[in-house]
Design an enzyme around this catalytic site. Structure first.
Site, PDB file in Angstrom:
ATOM      1  N   ASN A  50      22.346  25.134  24.130  1.00  0.00           N
ATOM      2  CA  ASN A  50      22.379  26.075  22.995  1.00  0.00           C
ATOM      3  C   ASN A  50      21.741  27.433  23.318  1.00  0.00           C
ATOM      4  O   ASN A  50      21.997  28.420  22.629  1.00  0.00           O
ATOM      5  CB  ASN A  50      21.684  25.485  21.756  1.00  0.00           C
ATOM      6  CG  ASN A  50      22.479  24.396  21.064  1.00  0.00           C
ATOM      7  OD1 ASN A  50      21.930  23.533  20.390  1.00  0.00           O
ATOM      8  ND2 ASN A  50      23.805  24.403  21.236  1.00  0.00           N
ATOM      9  N   ASP A  93      26.054  17.957  13.660  1.00  0.00           N
ATOM     10  CA  ASP A  93      27.103  18.882  14.113  1.00  0.00           C
ATOM     11  C   ASP A  93      27.924  19.376  12.925  1.00  0.00           C
ATOM     12  O   ASP A  93      28.092  18.657  11.936  1.00  0.00           O
ATOM     13  CB  ASP A  93      28.017  18.149  15.124  1.00  0.00           C
ATOM     14  CG  ASP A  93      28.805  19.125  15.964  1.00  0.00           C
ATOM     15  OD1 ASP A  93      28.586  20.346  15.866  1.00  0.00           O
ATOM     16  OD2 ASP A  93      29.678  18.660  16.729  1.00  0.00           O
TER      17      ASP A  93
HETATM   18  C1  FPP Z   1      25.446  22.090  15.458  1.00  0.00           C
HETATM   19  O1  FPP Z   1      26.356  22.799  14.654  1.00  0.00           O
HETATM   20  C2  FPP Z   1      24.092  22.371  15.068  1.00  0.00           C
HETATM   21  C3  FPP Z   1      23.182  23.025  15.829  1.00  0.00           C
HETATM   22  C4  FPP Z   1      23.498  23.533  17.159  1.00  0.00           C
HETATM   23  C5  FPP Z   1      21.793  23.280  15.377  1.00  0.00           C
HETATM   24  C6  FPP Z   1      21.181  22.287  14.448  1.00  0.00           C
HETATM   25  C7  FPP Z   1      20.201  22.977  13.594  1.00  0.00           C
HETATM   26  C8  FPP Z   1      19.937  22.718  12.310  1.00  0.00           C
HETATM   27  C9  FPP Z   1      20.538  21.605  11.595  1.00  0.00           C
HETATM   28  C10 FPP Z   1      19.018  23.585  11.492  1.00  0.00           C
HETATM   29  C11 FPP Z   1      17.624  23.739  11.955  1.00  0.00           C
HETATM   30  C12 FPP Z   1      16.934  22.494  12.361  1.00  0.00           C
HETATM   31  C13 FPP Z   1      15.731  22.061  11.879  1.00  0.00           C
HETATM   32  C14 FPP Z   1      15.121  20.842  12.466  1.00  0.00           C
HETATM   33  C15 FPP Z   1      15.024  22.730  10.792  1.00  0.00           C
HETATM   34  P1  FPP Z   1      27.312  23.864  15.332  1.00  0.00           P
HETATM   35  O2  FPP Z   1      26.683  25.201  15.195  1.00  0.00           O
HETATM   36  O3  FPP Z   1      27.613  23.467  16.736  1.00  0.00           O
HETATM   37  O4  FPP Z   1      28.575  23.714  14.417  1.00  0.00           O
HETATM   38  P2  FPP Z   1      30.108  23.913  14.824  1.00  0.00           P
HETATM   39  O5  FPP Z   1      30.405  22.911  15.896  1.00  0.00           O
HETATM   40  O6  FPP Z   1      30.818  23.629  13.558  1.00  0.00           O
HETATM   41  O7  FPP Z   1      30.242  25.337  15.272  1.00  0.00           O
END
Ligand code: FPP
Length: 245
Positions: A66, A18
């Site tokens: 998501n 996250d």
């Molecule tokens: C949460 O951060 C993260 C995600 C919803 C996506 C996770 C994806 C990756 C780490 C990259 C791609 C994955 C792979 C396996 C190559 P957020 O967007 O919710 O962050 P925030 O809470 O700060 O807005």
């Protein structure tokens, strides 16, 4: 670097990655740049887990919720995933890592789904570590699907109601072939489980860190493992029972 005991490693680490969006904001960048850096942290973490000797690593890469994000962000995440699979497959092969996935895989964009199934097949004999990606994953949906399958099997005479126990239900989950996580890490200072592995986390040690996912490094992983190693896992028993007194 933090010292860890190689004889008391978590067999299975699960991570809620996250903070990509907040990392991007802090660096005056768009959210997608944050996800790109997040994908880099995935590479670092997979390598570190393999080096340390972790048997199973489950990463929450895309939740069933998501799908509700802006279309541009969903597209970028699907592209990043396809790109990761393209670029990392030789490394997975070289390092003996088997790719697995949990979630509603059929919902993934076709090129990503095809690639994912291809790499899973290609790496199926690798036995040094399992990299398990949670994609279009929601734990409540997983449990509902398991119950539906059990009811159908009961109707078809393949399952008796009296035979249903905890192990039976576990066998109907996406994670049927995996041990429960020993350690769950969530980055970015949020203290929630967010519909992740609700059944499987029953006795998992939870570790929360303020580090944003794109900044997560091997040293952060080692710090989490060190904390895990200081915990006493009692599984509902007393301390004396666990210590064999
Ligand atoms: C949460 O951060 C993260 C995600 C919803 C996506 C996770 C994806 C990756 C780490 C990259 C791609 C994955 C792979 C396996 C190559 P957020 O967007 O919710 O962050 P925030 O809470 O700060 O807005």
């Amino acid at each position: 670097m933090t010292n860890i005991d190689p004889n008391n490693l978590p067999r299975h680490i699960a991570i809620i990655m996250d903070g990509n969006g907040r990392w991007a904001k802090q660096h005056a960048m768009g959210r997608i740049r944050g996800h790109k850096r997040g994908a880099q942290a995935v590479r670092t973490t997979v390598t570190a887990c393999r080096e340390i000797g972790i048997a199973y690593l489950t990463l929450f890469a895309f939740s069933s919720e998501n799908w509700g994000r802006p279309g541009e962000e969903v597209n970028a995440l699907m592209d990043l995933l396809a790109d990761y699979l393209d670029k990392e497959t030789p490394t997975l092969q070289k390092r003996g890592i088997r790719l697995a996935a949990i979630g509603d895989i059929d919902k993934l964009y076709l090129p990503v789904r095809k690639k994912l199934l291809e790499v899973m097949k290609l790496t199926e004999r690798n036995d040094k570590m399992v990299l398990n990606l949670a994609l279009s994953y929601g734990s409540r949906d997983e449990i509902v699907a398991a119950v539906r399958k059990m009811v159908a099997d009961q109707r078809d005479g393949k399952l008796k109601i009296d035979d249903i126990d905890k192990e039976t239900l576990a066998r109907y989950l996406f994670t049927a072939s995996m041990p429960d996580p020993d350690l769950l890490i969530r980055t970015s200072g949020e203290y929630r489980i967010s519909n992740f592995l609700l059944w499987q986390l029953a006795y998992t040690e939870l570790y929360f860190t303020d580090v944003l996912w794109p900044d997560f490094k091997k040293s952060d992983l080692l710090a989490a493992i060190a904390v895990y190693q200081q915990r006493e896992r009692r599984f509902g028993l007393t301390s004396e029972q666990i210590q064999g007194k």
